[in-house]
Each structure stands twice: as C-alpha cells, then as structure tokens.
Design a protein around this motif. Structure first.
Motif, PDB file in Angstrom:
ATOM      1  N   ASP A   1       0.785  -1.206  -0.022  1.00  8.17           N
ATOM      2  CA  ASP A   1       0.179   0.061   0.102  1.00  8.17           C
ATOM      3  C   ASP A   1       0.934   1.418  -0.041  1.00  8.17           C
ATOM      4  OD1 ASP A   1      -2.459   0.776  -0.160  1.00  8.17           O
ATOM      5  OD2 ASP A   1      -2.990   1.086   2.132  1.00  8.17           O
ATOM      6  N   ALA A   2       2.019   1.257   0.988  1.00  5.94           N
ATOM      7  CA  ALA A   2       2.834   2.477   0.997  1.00  5.94           C
ATOM      8  C   ALA A   2       3.563   2.685  -0.529  1.00  5.94           C
ATOM      9  CB  ALA A   2       3.668   2.258   2.023  1.00  5.94           C
ATOM     10  N   ILE A   3       4.118   1.617  -0.967  1.00  8.72           N
ATOM     11  CA  ILE A   3       4.944   1.784  -2.359  1.00  8.72           C
ATOM     12  C   ILE A   3       3.982   2.202  -3.517  1.00  8.72           C
ATOM     13  CG2 ILE A   3       6.019   0.424  -3.899  1.00  8.72           C
ATOM     14  CD1 ILE A   3       7.204  -1.225  -1.558  1.00  8.72           C
ATOM     15  N   SER A   4       2.727   1.586  -3.575  1.00  8.36           N
ATOM     16  CA  SER A   4       1.782   2.155  -4.379  1.00  8.36           C
ATOM     17  C   SER A   4       1.366   3.266  -4.316  1.00  8.36           C
ATOM     18  CB  SER A   4       0.586   0.974  -4.567  1.00  8.36           C
ATOM     19  OG  SER A   4      -0.195   1.350  -3.452  1.00  8.36           O
ATOM     20  N   HIS A   5       1.177   3.836  -3.123  1.00  9.58           N
ATOM     21  CA  HIS A   5       0.910   5.284  -3.020  1.00  9.58           C
ATOM     22  C   HIS A   5       2.034   6.058  -3.193  1.00  9.58           C
ATOM     23  CE1 HIS A   5      -2.814   3.528  -1.318  1.00  9.58           C
ATOM     24  NE2 HIS A   5      -3.227   4.607  -1.348  1.00  9.58           N
ATOM     25  N   ALA A   6       3.170   5.688  -2.939  1.00  6.67           N
ATOM     26  CA  ALA A   6       4.455   6.447  -3.182  1.00  6.67           C
ATOM     27  C   ALA A   6       4.864   6.650  -4.521  1.00  6.67           C
ATOM     28  CB  ALA A   6       5.499   5.802  -2.484  1.00  6.67           C
ATOM     29  N   ALA A   7       4.371   5.875  -5.427  1.00  9.26           N
ATOM     30  CA  ALA A   7       4.396   6.079  -6.942  1.00  9.26           C
ATOM     31  C   ALA A   7       3.740   7.089  -7.342  1.00  9.26           C
ATOM     32  CB  ALA A   7       4.025   4.640  -7.464  1.00  9.26           C
ATOM     33  N   LEU A   8       2.688   7.403  -6.952  1.00  9.83           N
ATOM     34  CA  LEU A   8       1.790   8.473  -7.778  1.00  9.83           C
ATOM     35  C   LEU A   8       2.710   9.832  -7.939  1.00  9.83           C
ATOM     36  CD1 LEU A   8      -1.280   9.116  -8.584  1.00  9.83           C
ATOM     37  CD2 LEU A   8      -1.906   9.806  -6.126  1.00  9.83           C
TER      38      LEU A   8
ATOM     39  N   ASN B   1       5.600   4.294 -20.478  1.00  5.48           N
ATOM     40  CA  ASN B   1       7.028   3.653 -20.256  1.00  5.48           C
ATOM     41  C   ASN B   1       7.658   4.945 -19.093  1.00  5.48           C
ATOM     42  OD1 ASN B   1       6.955   1.129 -21.207  1.00  5.48           O
ATOM     43  ND2 ASN B   1       7.741   1.979 -23.347  1.00  5.48           N
ATOM     44  N   VAL B   2       7.406   6.251 -19.634  1.00  4.46           N
ATOM     45  CA  VAL B   2       7.930   7.520 -19.053  1.00  4.46           C
ATOM     46  C   VAL B   2       7.308   7.467 -17.662  1.00  4.46           C
ATOM     47  CG1 VAL B   2       8.297   9.695 -19.153  1.00  4.46           C
ATOM     48  CG2 VAL B   2       8.622   8.526 -21.270  1.00  4.46           C
ATOM     49  N   LEU B   3       6.134   7.411 -17.744  1.00  2.00           N
ATOM     50  CA  LEU B   3       5.252   7.520 -16.409  1.00  2.00           C
ATOM     51  C   LEU B   3       5.624   6.602 -15.305  1.00  2.00           C
ATOM     52  CD1 LEU B   3       1.733   8.601 -17.579  1.00  2.00           C
ATOM     53  CD2 LEU B   3       3.594  10.043 -17.057  1.00  2.00           C
ATOM     54  N   LEU B   4       5.846   5.123 -15.975  1.00  2.00           N
ATOM     55  CA  LEU B   4       6.143   3.968 -15.018  1.00  2.00           C
ATOM     56  C   LEU B   4       7.691   4.224 -14.450  1.00  2.00           C
ATOM     57  CD1 LEU B   4       4.269   0.817 -16.513  1.00  2.00           C
ATOM     58  CD2 LEU B   4       3.542   2.570 -14.726  1.00  2.00           C
ATOM     59  N   ILE B   5       8.571   4.679 -15.306  1.00  2.00           N
ATOM     60  CA  ILE B   5       9.987   5.268 -14.766  1.00  2.00           C
ATOM     61  C   ILE B   5       9.752   6.150 -13.798  1.00  2.00           C
ATOM     62  CG2 ILE B   5      12.094   6.181 -15.432  1.00  2.00           C
ATOM     63  CD1 ILE B   5      11.623   4.729 -18.150  1.00  2.00           C
ATOM     64  N   GLY B   6       9.205   7.032 -13.844  1.00  2.00           N
ATOM     65  CA  GLY B   6       8.791   8.150 -12.519  1.00  2.00           C
ATOM     66  C   GLY B   6       8.253   7.564 -11.511  1.00  2.00           C
ATOM     67  N   ALA B   7       7.382   6.605 -11.547  1.00  2.00           N
ATOM     68  CA  ALA B   7       6.468   5.965 -10.652  1.00  2.00           C
ATOM     69  C   ALA B   7       7.684   5.027  -9.994  1.00  2.00           C
ATOM     70  CB  ALA B   7       5.410   5.053 -11.048  1.00  2.00           C
ATOM     71  N   LEU B   8       8.545   4.274 -10.748  1.00  2.00           N
ATOM     72  CA  LEU B   8       9.454   3.232 -10.181  1.00  2.00           C
ATOM     73  C   LEU B   8      10.572   4.153  -9.339  1.00  2.00           C
ATOM     74  CD1 LEU B   8      10.782   0.696 -10.040  1.00  2.00           C
ATOM     75  CD2 LEU B   8      12.096   1.355 -12.021  1.00  2.00           C
ATOM     76  N   ILE B   9      11.069   5.324  -9.665  1.00  2.00           N
ATOM     77  CA  ILE B   9      11.765   6.050  -8.925  1.00  2.00           C
ATOM     78  C   ILE B   9      11.409   6.578  -7.750  1.00  2.00           C
ATOM     79  CG2 ILE B   9      13.155   8.309  -9.117  1.00  2.00           C
ATOM     80  CD1 ILE B   9      13.764   7.760 -12.145  1.00  2.00           C
ATOM     81  N   SER B  10      10.142   7.048  -7.834  1.00  2.00           N
ATOM     82  CA  SER B  10       9.407   7.573  -6.742  1.00  2.00           C
ATOM     83  C   SER B  10       8.984   6.410  -5.627  1.00  2.00           C
ATOM     84  CB  SER B  10       8.133   8.317  -6.985  1.00  2.00           C
ATOM     85  OG  SER B  10       7.330   8.860  -5.888  1.00  2.00           O
TER      86      SER B  10
END
Length: 374
Positions: free
Chosen positions: A47-54, A70-79
C-alpha cells in the motif's frame, strides 16, 4: 457467454487476449513477491509503495509533458524506490516501528501526488487528461509490449528467487542467524524490496494505486492458509494471483462499464475468503470441527472417568449400575454413552450399564495420565 464462447473469443480478440495475459502475469509475479511481504509482516508495504509511486507519475508528466506509459512508470519506479528507502531510513534511524513508518510515507507521498494531480488538471492543456487512470487502473490500455515487459520482469524475478533462495529463506525467518553466516542481509533485503516495488509499479496501469496492495497481499494471504512450506506458498500465491487475473478479466469482459482492476481484486478476495473458511489446517470450518471433536472427546473422557470412580469401589468391575446415576454427571449424554458402547468400553442392557475390562483399563490409564500431568 459460457466457457467455450469465452475461449473462442479469447483466441480471436487481440485486446481481450492481451489483457488476460497481462493480468495473469501480473497476478503471478505479485503473488510470488507478496509471500515475502506477508511473512515479513509488512502487509502495509504494498500500500505504501503503490501510493508513493503517484507523485512520480505526476512529476514525470510535468517534466516531460508526455503521457507515454514507459515514461510515467519510470517516474513511478523512482518515486516508489525513494519512498521505500525513506521507510528503511525512518525504521533504522528512529525509534518508530515499521507500521508507523509505512503509514507516514503512504500519507505523505499520496497527499503530494494528489496535490500534483490537482495542479496538473488545472493547467490549460488537454494533454493531461487520463492521468487519473493510475488511481484505479485501466486494464484496457494494456498492449502487447506491456505484457512482454511484465513477462521479462517475472522471469527475472523468478531467476533471482531461485538464485538467492537460501539467502531469502534464512533472512525471512532468522535475520541474526543469516548475519552470523556472513550473508549481506542489507543487500538481500534491498534486492527483494526492489523487486516488490518493480512489480507494484507494473501493476499500476492495470489495477491502480488504490487497489494495488490487494494484488500483492491477497494471493499470499490465501496461499498461507494451505501450507507451512515457503516454496509451496510462493508457488500457490503465483497460481492464485494468475487465476484471479484471468477470472477477473473474464468476468469484467462480460459486462459493459465494469472495471477490470476492481473485479480482479474482488476475485482475489473470494480466494482469500474461501481459504480462510475451507483450509484443512487453518480454515475456520475445520478448526471449529476440530474444536467440537476435541470437546466431545473430552466429555467422553470425563464420563468414562466418572464411571471409573463408581465401579472402583466394587470387587467386580462389571457390576451393573442404573443409567439414572449418570444423570448426576454434568457431561453425560445419551450420544456419549452410545459412543462408549461403540468403543467397547461400556455395555448397556436395558436401564443398566457396566464397564468392560477394556473400558476400565482405558479409564485407569486416563487417571494415571492426569496424575502425571499434575
């Protein structure tokens, strides 16, 4: 639409086939990795990681102006990785427990992400439309390249699990012992956590930020009810997650305007509920049956002991006694008396009962065992 019609449609419809494969692969990888989160008592981690990806999704759009997945998910991965390391930092540098750290990061990052999304929506640019799909997911946007990416990540995850299986297992159940063996526990912990983050980020497009934690935890929670073996639990979690993805997609495809992500989560919840009730070892139903059986056995033992106290004053243990005398004993029942007869511990003739030699021996052994326990 019956099963055969759905299979036929699955073979001919590219979109349905892509979504089904994608959700099945996603369910498998999150099920595998969710087992470690559940056993490490970090259920709130997903829950914490999925919300932290926003906020990573929102910042990636603000910096690039692109809605490329792909660009948005890379941002989500870093976050998500930043949020994960912040959680580790809070736990190691302060006296706060893990659940407190997870709750803090979840609230902080999700609040920041919602603030950024609100800011983006107020911009005079129509290009920002559709970013809110990452809140609840939109499986219909999956394409073949997304499925291939999920498959590659799943294969990579499986390879890492097999390669470091012994280390993961020892770290999971005895971290101090793993350190005494010379294992780099910090590296192993970061490795498994990073793969959990990666799996969660992959699922944001399908299930969304809000529901992604259920995909991580539900299959593992269901599998835990069926086994005590880590290997079997990981395997069952992957199977349950994959089936939840397939069944959820199938159900949502039969109705218009029925979101795939929430349906998948509901199907996974059904697996959890079924496991909680019908698991032979931990299920509520079988636990109640065992409790009832143990209670009945205890009543039989008490009745047999009561009979033993009555007959031990007689030289002849087979001396008959009236059944009415048993009415003074609180645990007596006709059903219990019949079970003692079936065990050949007691014989009943009319209104009289007598203890058999086998019954007297069993009662005497029970009496001696109670003395030892005392």
């Amino acid at each position: 639409m019956d099963v055969f019609d759905y299979i036929k449609l699955l073979s001919s419809d590219y979109t349905l086939r892509t979504i089904t494969l994608g959700t099945a692969v996603l369910g498998a990888v999150t099920g595998m990795l969710g087992s470690f989160a559940v056993l490490r008592k970090q259920s709130l981690l997903g829950d914490a990681i999925s919300h932290a990806a926003l906020p990573g999704i929102a910042l990636a759009f603000l910096l690039t102006g692109s809605k490329d997945t792909n660009v948005l998910l890379i941002g989500a991965l870093i976050s998500g990785l930043i949020g994960t390391f912040w959680i580790r930092g809070i736990i190691t540098k302060t006296h706060l427990k893990s659940d407190t750290a997870l709750g803090l990061i979840l609230s902080l990052f999700f609040g920041f992400g919602m603030l950024l999304l609100t800011f983006i929506q107020k911009q005079p640019n129509a290009n920002q439309a559709g970013l809110d799909k990452y809140l609840f997911g939109q499986a219909a946007t999956l394409v073949e390249s997304d499925v291939w990416l999920m498959t590659i990540v799943t294969a990579l995850c499986l390879g890492v699990l097999l390669l470091f299986w012994k280390e993961f297992k020892i770290l999971l159940f005895d971290k101090e012992y793993a350190q005494t063996l010379g294992f780099n526990t910090k590296f192993i912990d970061i490795l498994i956590t990073s793969f959990i983050v990666l799996a969660i980020v992959m699922g944001l497009q399908t299930v969304g930020v809000v529901l992604m934690s259920a995909m991580l935890l539900a299959p593992a929670a269901a599998a835990r009810q069926w086994t005590n073996s880590l290997g079997l639990m990981v395997f069952l979690s992957a199977i349950i997650g994959a089936f939840a993805g397939v069944f959820g997609t199938a159900i949502s495809s039969t109705q218009n305007n029925l979101s795939t992500g929430p349906v998948i989560v509901l199907v996974a919840s059904v697996f959890v509920l079924f496991s909680f009730i019908f698991s032979p070892s931990r299920g509520i139903l079988f636990r109640q049956l065992r409790l009832l059986r143990n209670r009945n056995d205890l009543e039989l033992q008490k009745t047999l002991a009561f009979m033993h106290n009555i007959v031990q004053d007689h030289e002849d243990i087979s001396h008959p006694h009236v059944v009415k005398i048993l009415n003074n004993f609180q645990g007596y029942s006709r059903k219990g008396l019949q079970k003692l007869v079936d065990k050949n511990y007691v014989t009943v003739q009319g209104d009289m009962w007598s203890l058999t030699p086998e019954g007297f021996t069993a009662a005497n052994n029970l009496y001696n065992q109670n003395l030892k326990d005392d």
